[in-house]
Design a protein around this motif. Structure first.
Motif, mmCIF file in Angstrom:
data_model
loop_
_atom_site.group_PDB
_atom_site.id
_atom_site.type_symbol
_atom_site.label_atom_id
_atom_site.label_comp_id
_atom_site.label_asym_id
_atom_site.label_seq_id
_atom_site.Cartn_x
_atom_site.Cartn_y
_atom_site.Cartn_z
ATOM 1 N N THR A 120 6.581 -2.698 -5.436
ATOM 2 C CA THR A 120 6.223 -3.959 -4.779
ATOM 3 C C THR A 120 5.073 -3.737 -3.817
ATOM 4 N N PHE A 121 5.118 -2.632 -3.092
ATOM 5 C CA PHE A 121 4.025 -2.332 -2.161
ATOM 6 C C PHE A 121 2.706 -2.124 -2.909
ATOM 7 N N GLU A 122 2.742 -1.373 -3.994
ATOM 8 C CA GLU A 122 1.523 -1.156 -4.770
ATOM 9 C C GLU A 122 0.949 -2.481 -5.273
ATOM 10 N N ARG A 123 1.806 -3.370 -5.757
ATOM 11 C CA ARG A 123 1.336 -4.683 -6.218
ATOM 12 C C ARG A 123 0.802 -5.513 -5.057
ATOM 13 N N SER A 124 1.408 -5.365 -3.875
ATOM 14 C CA SER A 124 0.925 -6.119 -2.708
ATOM 15 C C SER A 124 -0.481 -5.682 -2.333
ATOM 16 N N LEU A 125 -0.770 -4.400 -2.511
ATOM 17 C CA LEU A 125 -2.133 -3.923 -2.235
ATOM 18 C C LEU A 125 -3.134 -4.560 -3.193
ATOM 19 N N ARG A 126 -2.744 -4.666 -4.456
ATOM 20 C CA ARG A 126 -3.651 -5.252 -5.457
ATOM 21 C C ARG A 126 -3.927 -6.728 -5.192
ATOM 22 N N VAL A 127 -2.911 -7.470 -4.753
ATOM 23 C CA VAL A 127 -3.115 -8.903 -4.558
ATOM 24 C C VAL A 127 -3.670 -9.254 -3.182
ATOM 25 N N SER A 128 -3.658 -8.302 -2.250
ATOM 26 C CA SER A 128 -4.132 -8.613 -0.899
ATOM 27 C C SER A 128 -5.643 -8.827 -0.860
ATOM 28 N N GLY A 129 -6.372 -8.208 -1.768
ATOM 29 C CA GLY A 129 -7.818 -8.401 -1.823
ATOM 30 C C GLY A 129 -8.593 -7.683 -0.725
ATOM 31 N N ARG A 130 -7.940 -6.824 -0.006
ATOM 32 C CA ARG A 130 -8.623 -6.087 1.069
ATOM 33 C C ARG A 130 -9.327 -4.862 0.508
ATOM 34 N N ARG A 131 -10.465 -4.598 1.059
ATOM 35 C CA ARG A 131 -11.173 -3.366 0.685
ATOM 36 C C ARG A 131 -10.663 -2.191 1.507
ATOM 37 N N ARG A 132 -10.343 -2.450 2.757
ATOM 38 C CA ARG A 132 -9.832 -1.405 3.647
ATOM 39 C C ARG A 132 -8.392 -1.733 4.005
ATOM 40 N N LEU A 133 -7.578 -0.701 4.056
ATOM 41 C CA LEU A 133 -6.163 -0.890 4.380
ATOM 42 C C LEU A 133 -5.982 -1.148 5.869
ATOM 43 N N THR A 134 -5.013 -1.989 6.183
ATOM 44 C CA THR A 134 -4.640 -2.198 7.579
ATOM 45 C C THR A 134 -3.834 -0.987 8.044
ATOM 46 N N VAL A 135 -3.544 -0.926 9.313
ATOM 47 C CA VAL A 135 -2.735 0.168 9.857
ATOM 48 C C VAL A 135 -1.356 0.180 9.186
ATOM 49 N N LYS A 136 -0.735 -0.993 9.066
ATOM 50 C CA LYS A 136 0.585 -1.072 8.423
ATOM 51 C C LYS A 136 0.511 -0.615 6.973
ATOM 52 N N GLN A 137 -0.534 -1.028 6.271
ATOM 53 C CA GLN A 137 -0.675 -0.633 4.874
ATOM 54 C C GLN A 137 -0.858 0.872 4.750
ATOM 55 N N ARG A 138 -1.618 1.460 5.645
ATOM 56 C CA ARG A 138 -1.804 2.929 5.612
ATOM 57 C C ARG A 138 -0.480 3.641 5.870
ATOM 58 N N GLU A 139 0.287 3.149 6.834
ATOM 59 C CA GLU A 139 1.584 3.760 7.121
ATOM 60 C C GLU A 139 2.518 3.668 5.918
ATOM 61 N N LEU A 140 2.563 2.495 5.298
ATOM 62 C CA LEU A 140 3.424 2.322 4.124
ATOM 63 C C LEU A 140 2.918 3.141 2.940
ATOM 64 N N ALA A 141 1.611 3.228 2.780
ATOM 65 C CA ALA A 141 1.047 4.027 1.685
ATOM 66 C C ALA A 141 1.458 5.491 1.845
ATOM 67 N N GLU A 142 1.407 5.980 3.051
ATOM 68 C CA GLU A 142 1.841 7.354 3.307
ATOM 69 C C GLU A 142 3.340 7.502 3.064
ATOM 70 N N PHE A 143 4.117 6.539 3.530
ATOM 71 C CA PHE A 143 5.570 6.571 3.373
ATOM 72 C C PHE A 143 5.974 6.591 1.903
ATOM 73 N N PHE A 144 5.336 5.730 1.096
ATOM 74 C CA PHE A 144 5.678 5.629 -0.314
ATOM 75 C C PHE A 144 4.943 6.649 -1.187
ATOM 76 N N GLY A 145 3.991 7.372 -0.602
ATOM 77 C CA GLY A 145 3.214 8.336 -1.382
ATOM 78 C C GLY A 145 2.259 7.663 -2.348
ATOM 79 N N VAL A 146 1.705 6.539 -1.920
ATOM 80 C CA VAL A 146 0.778 5.761 -2.735
ATOM 81 C C VAL A 146 -0.637 6.114 -2.305
ATOM 82 N N ALA A 147 -1.470 6.434 -3.282
ATOM 83 C CA ALA A 147 -2.850 6.808 -2.949
ATOM 84 C C ALA A 147 -3.757 5.602 -2.956
#
Length: 147
Positions: A120-147
């Protein structure tokens, strides 16, 4: 089991049983779970997600303010994942991220073992349309091991 018609019928029966309990909660003595009206509402949200009706799922979810005595922590957490999935289905990536970040703060050990949460997090990144991750997104990406 991805059979929305049968699920609707089972929910109708569960609502009837839940209303018969009034405000009481039925709990199995060996811990398989609790049952009551609020748990039926949580299950209804999940069924709407399976039936690909995310807008209706979010509408129902808005009427459920807290887990209540009838829901276990696992049941409530599963519901919150359904809410995040609904946001993703509606292309609301930031809202999905907010739900997942809240879950990460409240139940990180539970969340760590949920494959659906990472997807769900990976799909949320795709639909968010952001080029740069927010602080929360970076934290979750690290937590989930998503590159």
């Amino acid at each position: 089991n991805n059979r929305p018609r049968e699920a609707r019928e089972m929910l109708r029966l569960a609502r009837t049983a839940g209303s018969a309990l009034g405000g009481a909660v039925a709990a199995h003595p060996y811990g398989w779970g609790k049952f009551g009206g609020p748990v039926v509402a949580l299950q209804a949200v999940e069924n709407l997600i399976v039936a690909e009706q995310p807008r209706r799922a979010l509408g129902l979810s808005e009427r459920i303010s807290a887990p209540g005595a009838a829901a276990t922590a696992n049941t409530w957490n599963r519901h919150r994942l359904d809410v995040a999935q609904a946001h993703v289905a509606l292309r609301q990536g930031d809202e999905a991220t907010a739900v997942l970040a809240e879950m990460h703060a409240q139940a990180p050990e539970w969340l760590r073992h949920q494959r659906m949460a990472a997807g769900t997090f990976e799909r949320s990144l795709r639909v968010s349309g952001r080029r740069r991750l927010t602080v929360k997104q970076r934290e979750l990406a690290e937590f989930f091991g998503v590159a």
